[in-house]
Design a protein around this motif. Sequence first.
Motif, PDB file in Angstrom:
ATOM      1  N   CYS A  80       0.826  -1.203   0.000  1.00 54.45           N
ATOM      2  CA  CYS A  80       0.000   0.000   0.000  1.00 54.45           C
ATOM      3  C   CYS A  80       0.860   1.254   0.000  1.00 54.45           C
ATOM      4  O   CYS A  80       1.884   1.319   0.678  1.00 54.45           O
ATOM      5  N   LEU A 124      -6.363   3.554  -5.413  1.00 53.42           N
ATOM      6  CA  LEU A 124      -7.050   3.184  -4.185  1.00 53.42           C
ATOM      7  C   LEU A 124      -8.551   3.439  -4.251  1.00 53.42           C
ATOM      8  O   LEU A 124      -9.355   2.613  -3.827  1.00 53.42           O
ATOM      9  N   GLU A 125      -8.941   4.587  -4.781  1.00 50.33           N
ATOM     10  CA  GLU A 125     -10.310   5.046  -4.610  1.00 50.33           C
ATOM     11  C   GLU A 125     -11.206   4.861  -5.830  1.00 50.33           C
ATOM     12  O   GLU A 125     -12.433   4.885  -5.692  1.00 50.33           O
ATOM     13  N   ALA A 160     -13.143  -0.741  -6.943  1.00 51.19           N
ATOM     14  CA  ALA A 160     -12.633  -0.159  -5.698  1.00 51.19           C
ATOM     15  C   ALA A 160     -13.745  -0.052  -4.661  1.00 51.19           C
ATOM     16  O   ALA A 160     -14.863   0.356  -4.963  1.00 51.19           O
ATOM     17  N   VAL A 190     -14.383   1.670  -0.883  1.00 47.47           N
ATOM     18  CA  VAL A 190     -13.853   2.615   0.106  1.00 47.47           C
ATOM     19  C   VAL A 190     -14.750   2.582   1.335  1.00 47.47           C
ATOM     20  O   VAL A 190     -15.965   2.760   1.238  1.00 47.47           O
ATOM     21  N   ARG A 246      -9.520   4.995   7.162  1.00 45.41           N
ATOM     22  CA  ARG A 246     -10.113   4.695   5.862  1.00 45.41           C
ATOM     23  C   ARG A 246      -9.525   3.390   5.353  1.00 45.41           C
ATOM     24  O   ARG A 246      -8.312   3.193   5.372  1.00 45.41           O
ATOM     25  N   PHE A 257      -9.398   0.713   2.082  1.00 47.49           N
ATOM     26  CA  PHE A 257      -9.612   0.568   0.635  1.00 47.49           C
ATOM     27  C   PHE A 257      -9.487  -0.917   0.293  1.00 47.49           C
ATOM     28  O   PHE A 257      -8.498  -1.561   0.649  1.00 47.49           O
ATOM     29  N   GLU A 258     -10.475  -1.446  -0.408  1.00 47.06           N
ATOM     30  CA  GLU A 258     -10.517  -2.886  -0.662  1.00 47.06           C
ATOM     31  C   GLU A 258     -10.662  -3.208  -2.145  1.00 47.06           C
ATOM     32  O   GLU A 258     -11.162  -2.401  -2.931  1.00 47.06           O
ATOM     33  N   SER A 318      -7.069  -5.532   1.268  1.00 47.50           N
ATOM     34  CA  SER A 318      -7.382  -4.210   1.816  1.00 47.50           C
ATOM     35  C   SER A 318      -6.133  -3.462   2.235  1.00 47.50           C
ATOM     36  O   SER A 318      -5.131  -4.057   2.654  1.00 47.50           O
TER      37      SER A 318
END
Length: 477
Positions: free
Chosen positions: A104, A154-155, A160, A162, A172, A174-175, A197
């Motif tokens: 990440c 990420l978003e 995505a 969130v 937050r 992110f997955e 994630s």
Amino acid sequence: MQPPTCFILMLLLLRAVDGYFDCRRQGMSCVAGGCNLVDGNCACPIGINGTDCGLNISEINATACDPSCEHGGTCLAQTTGNQCYCPEVYTGKTCEKRRAMVECTGANMTITVYPYTGFHGLVYVHEQQQDATCDFDTLQDSDGANFFEKTFDLETGCGAIVKNNTPKADDRTFEREIIIQYNPNMQTALDQFLNISCVHKAKELTTLSSNVENLLIENRGNLSRDNTSSEYTPVALEIQNIDGTPVHGAVYVGRPLRLYFFLTDLAVYDNLRVEDCVAKNGLAGSEMKNETLVKDSCRQPRANQILRGEMEQDAKKGVIIKFDVFKFVDTNIIEFECKVRVCKSTDTRCDPKTCNGELNGLGRRKRETPSGKKDHVVVKDSLYVTDVMRSSSTQSVSPPRAHECLQISEILSVIIILSSAVIILMCATCCLTLVLVRRKTHQKTKSSASTSQMDVSSTSTSGSSGHMRLPRIRVWY
């Protein structure tokens, strides 16, 4: 009442299924024994163990593998060479790679998947298999193993997900949901579901690794699942020499060093400020000692004998604290634990400010933040310190640098070679002189002996006749 022996044995015989190996999947098979087509487990012969019956108990040799096996791997000494037998969650020569990994950053996540050997299926984002921009790249590592990898925003895009305030308030998460499809032509219940994630922490962090993985394996619904999570840490600490190079090995008391705080990437944050920094002796309980270097972004008066000047900031917004190495009396370890605030471009709380009183620093002292939000990261690093290096005059000196040590060793080598040459020359000269003296003495002794013999001969001739005899002269005609 007898203990439930049968029940205990049943628990011992159950195998924990983690979802990465199933002998019913296309491309997978049991190395030995047979495949149970009901549960996908291999039935191993006596003396054979392992998920795929590839672990021969007679070949186990814990010390044969160099480097040693990681993550619970078992070293096997085989005729074809020593190798590590890995748990099915891990792979690689030393079981160093997890089959599902995520790295990440502030803006991206990079997902890497290592399927089992013999895999010829598909890896894709859940419900995004028709979007070519979401396809994983098929690559090969230095060991010749195939793997799948893709970097995602990420978003946005490619499924995505969130989640705000997850797992805690102001965090937050992110997955991405990834499918490993083992048959390239069809989806089946044997396919695998990966939940990937990245967590951005807004609160204080005590975990600093950029790859802290949650290794929980779950089996829910029809697909076997693997949850892999990683925490994103935006700031790091490194103990450096004054010139900015990393410190290696033990250091002497009095050696000038620096603490360097820097942002790992600028995607989310673009500034930082050191709020508190404490040096500890690494012990616990009543034996623990500490020295506060910085508090409320200002250096402390007690630290004047340690710190070298004020905190500085470089062009990359990194903060530098210069100090002279010191040592606690009861240990050789110094642990630095510092709380750092990270700020976005619109946040002025990391701007350089003047501390109250005579001490100046990067930040404000004893003043509340505008919003009360704590964007803090706790970073740590440690040193091993030896005693003061002293000269013959008992004055403290700095340890020699690497190139100085090299010069000294070269000079000593030259001196030793020259000394050896002089000694050899002196020995040769002495030997030659001794030979000449002995030869001269021998010649002198021989000459004296010859003279004495002639005198004795003359004397004995004279004594036999009673008078001197003149030599007889012959005349030839």
